[in-house]
Structure formats: structure tokens, C-alpha cells
Design an enzyme around this catalytic site. Structure first.
Site, mmCIF file in Angstrom:
data_model
loop_
_atom_site.group_PDB
_atom_site.id
_atom_site.type_symbol
_atom_site.label_atom_id
_atom_site.label_comp_id
_atom_site.label_asym_id
_atom_site.label_seq_id
_atom_site.Cartn_x
_atom_site.Cartn_y
_atom_site.Cartn_z
ATOM 1 C CE1 TYR A 101 7.744 1.102 -2.946
ATOM 2 C CE2 TYR A 101 5.701 2.319 -2.717
ATOM 3 C CZ TYR A 101 6.887 1.853 -2.182
ATOM 4 O OH TYR A 101 7.217 2.140 -0.874
ATOM 5 C CD GLU A 157 -1.489 -2.257 2.041
ATOM 6 O OE1 GLU A 157 -2.186 -3.275 1.958
ATOM 7 O OE2 GLU A 157 -0.403 -2.236 2.671
#
Length: 186
Positions: free
Chosen positions: A143, A131
Site C-alpha cells: 500500500y 484498513e
């Protein structure tokens, strides 16, 4: 797997290792007072307590968790970042990645993510997830470089005020993912 093999985690990448100009090694309890708690305090509005970290470090013995710290390879002993991951079935979940403010955007988070990726692949994970704050655009970019894509939202996930983007990266055992990691390493 024998008890000794499980304790040594022979399937995990050998650490400490050098990535770029950083040495990545397993987090130890003494690392909490030698930089981890300081970085945690400036990185999160509601930082983890020392006891939470100690619990996570204790779970490393079973292979359920892995926490790493990054230090300059130059011999300085200062911790400049840390990251963690937990393993469930054939998936891995990134718990945290944090870098000292004066060391951000210098490759520390990338080095830590490479080490976590190597660990997830070596342990046979087929996918990994995390998350990330909606407001953390830089982390989202990092990411994405590692193949993560948005898969959903968690409303008011952080401090019951800020949403989280749930990101997944699948098929990490394949040759294409190995090529991606090699390109990041280069």
C-alpha cells in the site's frame, strides 16, 4: 447520465484487461465457487460468507462497488486473487485484496491494486483509503508503494483482537499520482 450509461459504467476502465501476465475481470457470482471462496477461507480468520459476496456483487450494478478477479493470462481459468472497492462521494475505500497462498509475492496484488487505482481515478475519486492489519507488514509495504500513508488506528478492528492501521492516499487525480501508477506498471 442515462440508465444505460450508468449500467455500462462508461467512465470505468474497460475490463477484462491484462496487467503483466494476469487477466483482470469483474467478479461474477460463478467466480465465488471457482476460487474466490477458497481464497477467502484461507486468507481471513473470519471470512466473508457467500451471501456477503453476492450482496457486494449485486451492488456493482449501481456503480457503488467494484470487485475484480485475477487469472493467469496463459489460459488457465484458476482465480489467483481478487479485490474490491466501494465508492462514496469523491472517495474510494478498498474493501479487500486477497491472493491464493501459492501465488503471493508474484505481482497479483499489485495488478489488482493497479486496476482498482485506475477505476478510482476514472470515477473521479480524489482520495482512497483502507484498513490493514498491524501484523500484515507485506500488505503495508504494498500500500505504501501506491502512496498510502498511515493516518490512524482502529483498536481491535479485526476479530475484536487485532488493531488496524487506517491508511489514506490523497490527490489521486493529479499528474504526480499518474506518474506513480505508471512507474508501478513498468
Amino acid at each position: 447520465m442515462s440508465v444505460i450509461e450508468r449500467l455500462l459504467r462508461r467512465d470505468a476502465p474497460a475490463l477484462p484487461t491484462t496487467i503483466g501476465d494476469l487477466t483482470i475481470s469483474p467478479m461474477r457470482r460463478r467466480d465465488l465457487r471457482n476460487g474466490v471462496m477458497d481464497i477467502e477461507a484461507v486468507s481471513y480468520p473470519r471470512p466473508w460468507s457467500r451471501s456477503v459476496f453476492e450482496s457486494e456483487i449485486a451492488q456493482m450494478r449501481s456503480g457503488a462497488r467494484r470487485y475484480l478477479v485475477a487469472r493467469p493470462s496463459s489460459g488457465r481459468r484458476d482465480i489467483v486473487g481478487y479485490a474490491g472497492i466501494w465508492f462514496a462521494a469523491d472517495e474510494a475505500h478498498v474493501t479487500n485484496v486477497a491472493v491464493a497462498p501459492d501465488q503471493q509475492r508474484q505481482g497479483v496484488a499489485t495488478a489488482l491494486m493497479l486496476a482498482l487505482a485506475d477505476d478510482a481515478v476514472a470515477r473521479g475519486s480524489t482520495a482512497w483509503t483502507l484498513e490493514v492489519r498491524v501484523s500484515s507488514v507485506g500488505a503495508q509495504e504494498l500500500y505504501r508503494r501506491f502512496g498510502f500513508v498511515p493516518a490512524g488506528m482502529r483498536t481491535r478492528y479485526y476479530e475484536n483482537t487485532e488493531d488496524a492501521i487506517v491508511m489514506w492516499c490523497h490527490d489521486i487525480q493529479g499528474a504526480d499520482y499518474a506518474t506513480l501508477l505508471d512507474s508501478i506498471r513498468d
